[in-house]
Design a protein around this motif. Structure first.
Motif, PDB file in Angstrom:
ATOM      1  N   PRO A 182       0.813  -1.218   0.000  1.00  0.00           N
ATOM      2  CA  PRO A 182       0.000   0.000   0.000  1.00  0.00           C
ATOM      3  C   PRO A 182       0.846   1.269   0.000  1.00  0.00           C
ATOM      4  CG  PRO A 182      -0.755  -1.542   1.694  1.00  0.00           C
ATOM      5  CD  PRO A 182       0.551  -2.070   1.167  1.00  0.00           C
ATOM      6  N   ALA A 183       0.257   2.353  -0.494  1.00  0.00           N
ATOM      7  CA  ALA A 183       0.920   3.659  -0.470  1.00  0.00           C
ATOM      8  C   ALA A 183       1.219   4.046   0.967  1.00  0.00           C
ATOM      9  CB  ALA A 183       0.026   4.709  -1.125  1.00  0.00           C
ATOM     10  N   LYS A 184       2.297   4.791   1.151  1.00  0.00           N
ATOM     11  CA  LYS A 184       2.669   5.271   2.485  1.00  0.00           C
ATOM     12  C   LYS A 184       2.912   6.765   2.417  1.00  0.00           C
ATOM     13  CE  LYS A 184       4.580   1.046   4.304  1.00  0.00           C
ATOM     14  NZ  LYS A 184       5.631   0.433   5.083  1.00  0.00           N
ATOM     15  N   ASP A 185       2.335   7.478   3.386  1.00  0.00           N
ATOM     16  CA  ASP A 185       2.531   8.919   3.486  1.00  0.00           C
ATOM     17  C   ASP A 185       3.224   9.185   4.807  1.00  0.00           C
ATOM     18  OD1 ASP A 185       2.452  11.656   3.607  1.00  0.00           O
ATOM     19  OD2 ASP A 185       0.366  11.809   2.953  1.00  0.00           O
ATOM     20  N   HIS A 186       4.475   9.621   4.741  1.00  0.00           N
ATOM     21  CA  HIS A 186       5.272   9.904   5.931  1.00  0.00           C
ATOM     22  C   HIS A 186       5.313  11.406   6.227  1.00  0.00           C
ATOM     23  CE1 HIS A 186       6.804   5.762   5.801  1.00  0.00           C
ATOM     24  NE2 HIS A 186       6.989   5.956   4.514  1.00  0.00           N
ATOM     25  N   GLY A 187       4.441  12.172   5.595  1.00  0.00           N
ATOM     26  CA  GLY A 187       4.449  13.619   5.773  1.00  0.00           C
ATOM     27  C   GLY A 187       5.427  14.273   4.812  1.00  0.00           C
ATOM     28  N   PHE A 188       6.714  14.094   5.073  1.00  0.00           N
ATOM     29  CA  PHE A 188       7.737  14.667   4.196  1.00  0.00           C
ATOM     30  C   PHE A 188       7.997  13.801   2.962  1.00  0.00           C
ATOM     31  CE2 PHE A 188      10.061  11.571   6.558  1.00  0.00           C
ATOM     32  CZ  PHE A 188      11.108  11.170   5.740  1.00  0.00           C
ATOM     33  N   MET A 189       7.522  12.539   3.008  1.00  0.00           N
ATOM     34  CA  MET A 189       7.776  11.609   1.918  1.00  0.00           C
ATOM     35  C   MET A 189       6.525  10.795   1.620  1.00  0.00           C
ATOM     36  SD  MET A 189      10.786   8.735   1.539  1.00  0.00           S
ATOM     37  CE  MET A 189      10.171   7.590   2.781  1.00  0.00           C
ATOM     38  N   TYR A 190       6.243  10.652   0.333  1.00  0.00           N
ATOM     39  CA  TYR A 190       5.095   9.863  -0.132  1.00  0.00           C
ATOM     40  C   TYR A 190       5.629   8.807  -1.075  1.00  0.00           C
ATOM     41  CZ  TYR A 190       0.728   8.792  -2.607  1.00  0.00           C
ATOM     42  OH  TYR A 190      -0.353   8.153  -3.165  1.00  0.00           O
ATOM     43  N   GLU A 191       5.158   7.570  -0.899  1.00  0.00           N
ATOM     44  CA  GLU A 191       5.676   6.490  -1.732  1.00  0.00           C
ATOM     45  C   GLU A 191       4.611   5.463  -2.098  1.00  0.00           C
ATOM     46  OE1 GLU A 191       8.158   3.470   0.424  1.00  0.00           O
ATOM     47  OE2 GLU A 191       7.942   4.893   2.072  1.00  0.00           O
ATOM     48  N   ARG A 192       4.800   4.907  -3.269  1.00  0.00           N
ATOM     49  CA  ARG A 192       4.021   3.755  -3.720  1.00  0.00           C
ATOM     50  C   ARG A 192       4.985   2.758  -4.334  1.00  0.00           C
ATOM     51  NH1 ARG A 192      -1.239   5.591  -7.018  1.00  0.00           N
ATOM     52  NH2 ARG A 192      -1.542   3.342  -7.115  1.00  0.00           N
ATOM     53  N   SER A 193       4.711   1.484  -4.145  1.00  0.00           N
ATOM     54  CA  SER A 193       5.558   0.420  -4.682  1.00  0.00           C
ATOM     55  C   SER A 193       4.765  -0.385  -5.689  1.00  0.00           C
ATOM     56  CB  SER A 193       6.019  -0.523  -3.571  1.00  0.00           C
ATOM     57  OG  SER A 193       6.855   0.156  -2.678  1.00  0.00           O
ATOM     58  N   ILE A 194       5.378  -0.587  -6.859  1.00  0.00           N
ATOM     59  CA  ILE A 194       4.723  -1.397  -7.879  1.00  0.00           C
ATOM     60  C   ILE A 194       5.685  -2.487  -8.349  1.00  0.00           C
ATOM     61  CG2 ILE A 194       3.176   0.446  -8.635  1.00  0.00           C
ATOM     62  CD1 ILE A 194       5.786  -0.407 -11.058  1.00  0.00           C
ATOM     63  N   GLU A 195       5.102  -3.552  -8.860  1.00  0.00           N
ATOM     64  CA  GLU A 195       5.888  -4.586  -9.526  1.00  0.00           C
ATOM     65  C   GLU A 195       5.641  -4.448 -11.011  1.00  0.00           C
ATOM     66  OE1 GLU A 195       5.300  -8.594  -8.176  1.00  0.00           O
ATOM     67  OE2 GLU A 195       5.268  -7.980  -6.075  1.00  0.00           O
TER      68      GLU A 195
END
Length: 139
Positions: free
Chosen positions: A102-115
């Protein structure tokens, strides 16, 4: 002299991998692209070599892993905005890729992981330089 980085990935089909990444907006350097390999341009001095498995095997004596079952590497690609992260991830999913987590929002950093279609994991990340904590404050 500027350094270059080439990430070499074994793929099941060079043509299918080219089609997948083309749908995400990537281009290929025709000088280094043929039926056995495709040189995907990621950025200035950054490339992914998508190599047919038989051709990839000529560069190593080790057994290739199946990236759908084992993780060989996490490839992190920085993006210019959260919107670009979402755009690339959504295009990947629509083109046959899968969500790695799942997408992650760390405030200063936003990430999504795909294959990608071969199972290689691509971390798509936007870091807001104005919101990041200075290293000295991280304790």
């Amino acid at each position: 002299m500027h350094k270059q980085i080439y990430v070499n990935l074994a793929v099941n089909s060079v043509e299918k991998s080219k089609a997948f990444f083309s749908q995400l907006g990537f281009t290929f350097d025709s000088r280094f692209t043929n039926e056995q390999a495709a040189c995907m341009v990621i950025g200035e001095n950054i490339y992914a070599m998508l190599l047919a498995k038989d051709f990839f095997r000529t560069f190593t004596s080790k057994t290739l892993c199946n990236p759908k079952e084992s993780t060989e590497a996490l490839i992190c690609l920085s993006c210019d905005s959260r919107a670009q992260v979402d755009d690339l991830a959504d295009k990947a999913l629509a083109s046959g890729g899968a969500s790695a987590r799942p997408a992650k929002d760390h405030g200063f950093m936003y990430e999504r992981s795909i294959e990608d279609i071969d199972g290689h994991i691509w971390e798509l990340v936007y870091m807001d330089p104005n919101a990041a904590m200075p290293a000295a404050d991280a304790s």
